[in-house]
Scaffold this active site. Structure first.
Site, PDB file in Angstrom:
ATOM      1  N   HIS A   6       0.861  -1.203   0.000  1.00  0.00           N
ATOM      2  CA  HIS A   6       0.000   0.000   0.000  1.00  0.00           C
ATOM      3  C   HIS A   6       0.890   1.244   0.000  1.00  0.00           C
ATOM      4  O   HIS A   6       1.480   1.591   1.023  1.00  0.00           O
ATOM      5  CB  HIS A   6      -0.893   0.009   1.246  1.00  0.00           C
ATOM      6  CG  HIS A   6      -1.829   1.184   1.308  1.00  0.00           C
ATOM      7  ND1 HIS A   6      -3.160   1.064   1.633  1.00  0.00           N
ATOM      8  CD2 HIS A   6      -1.639   2.514   1.100  1.00  0.00           C
ATOM      9  CE1 HIS A   6      -3.735   2.242   1.616  1.00  0.00           C
ATOM     10  NE2 HIS A   6      -2.831   3.150   1.301  1.00  0.00           N
ATOM     11  N   HIS A  63       1.369   5.435  -1.801  1.00  0.00           N
ATOM     12  CA  HIS A  63       0.934   6.539  -2.661  1.00  0.00           C
ATOM     13  C   HIS A  63       2.172   7.072  -3.374  1.00  0.00           C
ATOM     14  O   HIS A  63       3.008   7.724  -2.757  1.00  0.00           O
ATOM     15  CB  HIS A  63       0.289   7.651  -1.831  1.00  0.00           C
ATOM     16  CG  HIS A  63      -0.946   7.193  -1.123  1.00  0.00           C
ATOM     17  ND1 HIS A  63      -2.200   7.326  -1.654  1.00  0.00           N
ATOM     18  CD2 HIS A  63      -1.109   6.544   0.064  1.00  0.00           C
ATOM     19  CE1 HIS A  63      -3.092   6.796  -0.827  1.00  0.00           C
ATOM     20  NE2 HIS A  63      -2.449   6.311   0.234  1.00  0.00           N
ATOM     21  N   LYS A  87      -9.759  -0.597  -5.257  1.00  0.00           N
ATOM     22  CA  LYS A  87      -9.744   0.092  -3.971  1.00  0.00           C
ATOM     23  C   LYS A  87     -11.077   0.761  -3.687  1.00  0.00           C
ATOM     24  O   LYS A  87     -11.587   1.521  -4.509  1.00  0.00           O
ATOM     25  CB  LYS A  87      -8.644   1.157  -4.012  1.00  0.00           C
ATOM     26  CG  LYS A  87      -8.609   2.083  -2.827  1.00  0.00           C
ATOM     27  CD  LYS A  87      -7.891   1.475  -1.644  1.00  0.00           C
ATOM     28  CE  LYS A  87      -7.985   2.378  -0.430  1.00  0.00           C
ATOM     29  NZ  LYS A  87      -6.765   2.448   0.339  1.00  0.00           N
ATOM     30  N   ASP A  92       1.483   2.725   3.496  1.00  0.00           N
ATOM     31  CA  ASP A  92       0.625   3.902   3.312  1.00  0.00           C
ATOM     32  C   ASP A  92       1.464   5.177   3.270  1.00  0.00           C
ATOM     33  O   ASP A  92       1.014   6.240   3.708  1.00  0.00           O
ATOM     34  CB  ASP A  92      -0.451   3.998   4.406  1.00  0.00           C
ATOM     35  CG  ASP A  92      -1.596   4.926   3.984  1.00  0.00           C
ATOM     36  OD1 ASP A  92      -1.680   5.266   2.793  1.00  0.00           O
ATOM     37  OD2 ASP A  92      -2.394   5.309   4.856  1.00  0.00           O
ATOM     38  N   HIS A 129      -4.441  -0.495   6.218  1.00  0.00           N
ATOM     39  CA  HIS A 129      -3.931   0.347   7.310  1.00  0.00           C
ATOM     40  C   HIS A 129      -4.819   0.309   8.556  1.00  0.00           C
ATOM     41  O   HIS A 129      -5.355   1.328   8.979  1.00  0.00           O
ATOM     42  CB  HIS A 129      -3.698   1.794   6.852  1.00  0.00           C
ATOM     43  CG  HIS A 129      -4.764   2.377   5.945  1.00  0.00           C
ATOM     44  ND1 HIS A 129      -6.107   2.403   6.273  1.00  0.00           N
ATOM     45  CD2 HIS A 129      -4.669   2.965   4.719  1.00  0.00           C
ATOM     46  CE1 HIS A 129      -6.771   2.980   5.290  1.00  0.00           C
ATOM     47  NE2 HIS A 129      -5.927   3.324   4.343  1.00  0.00           N
ATOM     48  N   HIS A 145     -10.480   1.124   2.356  1.00  0.00           N
ATOM     49  CA  HIS A 145     -10.239   2.183   3.335  1.00  0.00           C
ATOM     50  C   HIS A 145     -11.425   2.115   4.291  1.00  0.00           C
ATOM     51  O   HIS A 145     -12.519   2.550   3.955  1.00  0.00           O
ATOM     52  CB  HIS A 145     -10.149   3.560   2.662  1.00  0.00           C
ATOM     53  CG  HIS A 145      -9.839   4.653   3.639  1.00  0.00           C
ATOM     54  ND1 HIS A 145      -8.635   5.309   3.689  1.00  0.00           N
ATOM     55  CD2 HIS A 145     -10.570   5.169   4.661  1.00  0.00           C
ATOM     56  CE1 HIS A 145      -8.633   6.187   4.679  1.00  0.00           C
ATOM     57  NE2 HIS A 145      -9.806   6.126   5.292  1.00  0.00           N
TER      58      HIS A 145
HETATM   59  O1  DOR Z   1      -3.350   9.836   5.488  1.00  0.00           O
HETATM   60  C1  DOR Z   1      -3.716   9.481   4.377  1.00  0.00           C
HETATM   61  N1  DOR Z   1      -3.189  10.033   3.269  1.00  0.00           N
HETATM   62  N2  DOR Z   1      -4.661   8.560   4.276  1.00  0.00           N
HETATM   63  C2  DOR Z   1      -5.226   8.246   3.099  1.00  0.00           C
HETATM   64  O2  DOR Z   1      -6.101   7.412   3.075  1.00  0.00           O
HETATM   65  C3  DOR Z   1      -4.809   8.938   1.859  1.00  0.00           C
HETATM   66  C4  DOR Z   1      -3.465   9.477   1.987  1.00  0.00           C
HETATM   67  C5  DOR Z   1      -3.095  10.449   0.892  1.00  0.00           C
HETATM   68  O3  DOR Z   1      -3.353  10.149  -0.275  1.00  0.00           O
HETATM   69  O4  DOR Z   1      -2.541  11.498   1.199  1.00  0.00           O
HETATM   70 ZN    ZN Z   2      -3.326   5.129   1.677  1.00  0.00          ZN
END
Ligand code: DOR
Ligand code: ZN
Length: 353
Positions: A17, A19, A108, A256, A183, A145
């Site tokens: 997971h 980004h 997702k 995450d 998470h 989520h």
């Molecule tokens: O803290 C987070 N940031 N939780 C999420 O679900 C998305 C993520 C983000 O894309 O910044």
């Molecule tokens: Zn995330």
């Protein structure tokens, strides 16, 4: 696994997971993930979201280009695994085609407005039942989520209420569906996952193993400790540490890592997200060591995830050394300034390059 008191060699891990973002931010952060991990499940919450097979193919290509442009990574064989952002109008045929042709690894579920770039998320799970049924039929994992968004539900209760009102019902209705509860942050989630069948797994982030909710308010407001789902009480952190280090095949590594530029975090309305990619494995190793469970790190980091997804284990190895490493206050790459998780602190383990 090969372990002496001061070194630990494990199969190369994956991040289930992350980004990776897009554009300049992608170029700045991709290398941190590719340095440590062989594969990563890439979140689709771009703006606009990655919600079709065509969009995922294009994003996959942009990630590979970003990696190639990084001189340190030209020999990297890092593999981004793409996900589909579910919306109220997702086309079941398109995502089934994307999965069966190898473009998508999973889909997702963001409840609408639960977090960053989730405005196009699902407003009512009933709207995507045909898509979820199709996913169950073809063995495509659903990544969740797990937070309700109702304003009358306290932010610290949103995961527990999601389990009760949404997730438990979904799992009863579609018992074959593979679900990764992403998470997780509560003892309630651990109890739910432990009580479920083998098709229900969960990822756990480094931050939820290290901090409880006090971290956001320590001597003042601390935007760099803010992510969603938000960290909870100490009892929950302890339950997560126990689950991660238990050896259970249901739990696996998912950082995450969610970078935001420093100005977007240190703001009157700071973004949610913790950038933990630069020292992710070091951070997990420190926790497993503190829990006297280094012998369980390889399963959590490198085996349980691929086994859950039905993917081969990595052949490569990574060696960690028990030697303190200082995490910088700020990471500056390509003009982008981001505060990493553990900024200004020391971790007890480092990767031998
Ligand atoms: O803290 C987070 N940031 N939780 C999420 O679900 C998305 C993520 C983000 O894309 O910044
Ligand atoms: Zn995330």
């Amino acid at each position: 696994m090969n372990q002496s008191p001061d070194t630990l060699t494990i199969r190369q891990p994956d991040d289930w997971h992350v980004h990776l973002r897009d554009g300049d931010m992608l170029q700045s952060v991709a290398a941190f993930t590719a340095r440590q991990f062989a594969r990563a499940i890439v979140m689709p919450n771009l703006s606009p979201p990655v919600s079709t097979t065509a969009a995922a193919k294009a994003y996959h290509e942009r990630i590979l280009v970003a990696l190639k442009q990084d001189l340190n990574l030209q020999n990297s064989n890092f593999t981004p695994l793409m996900t589909c952002y579910l919306t109220d109008t997702t086309d079941a045929d398109d995502i089934a085609h994307g999965f069966e042709s190898g473009v998508f690894t999973a889909a997702k579920l963001y409840p609408a407005n639960a977090t960053t770039n989730s405005a196009h998320g699902v407003s009512n799970i009933a709207n995507i039942m045909p898509v979820l049924e199709r996913m169950a039929d073809i063995g495509m994992p659903l990544l969740v989520h797990g937070e309700v968004t109702d304003n009358d539900v306290d932010i610290f209760d949103r995961e527990a209420v999601f389990i009760e009102h949404i997730l438990s019902k979904l799992v009863d209705t579609l018992p074959e569906l593979k679900v990764v509860f992403e998470h997780i942050t509560t003892a309630d989630a651990v109890d739910f996952v432990n009580a479920s069948g083998p098709n229900i797994g969960a990822t756990i982030t480094p931050q939820h193993l290290h901090i409880n909710r006090n971290a956001m308010f320590q001597g003042g407001i601390r935007p760099h400790a803010y992510c969603l789902p938000v960290a909870k009480r100490e009892q929950h952190r302890l339950a997560l540490r126990k689950a991660a280090t238990s050896g259970s095949a249901k739990y696996f590594l998912g950082t995450d890592s969610a970078p935001h530029e420093i100005h977007a975090k240190e703001s009157a309305c700071g973004c949610a997200g913790i950038f933990n990619a630069p020292f992710a494995l070091e951070s997990y190793a420190t926790v497993f060591d503190e829990e006297d469970a280094l012998d369980k790190l390889e399963a959590f980091a490198s085996e349980n995830g691929p086994n859950f997804y039905g993917l081969p284990l990595n052949e490569g190895k990574v060696t960690l050394l028990r030697s303190a490493i200082a995490v910088p206050q700020l990471i500056e790459v390509g003009g982008t300034k981001i505060v990493p998780f553990h900024a200004g602190q020391k971790l007890n383990w480092q990767i031998v390059e």
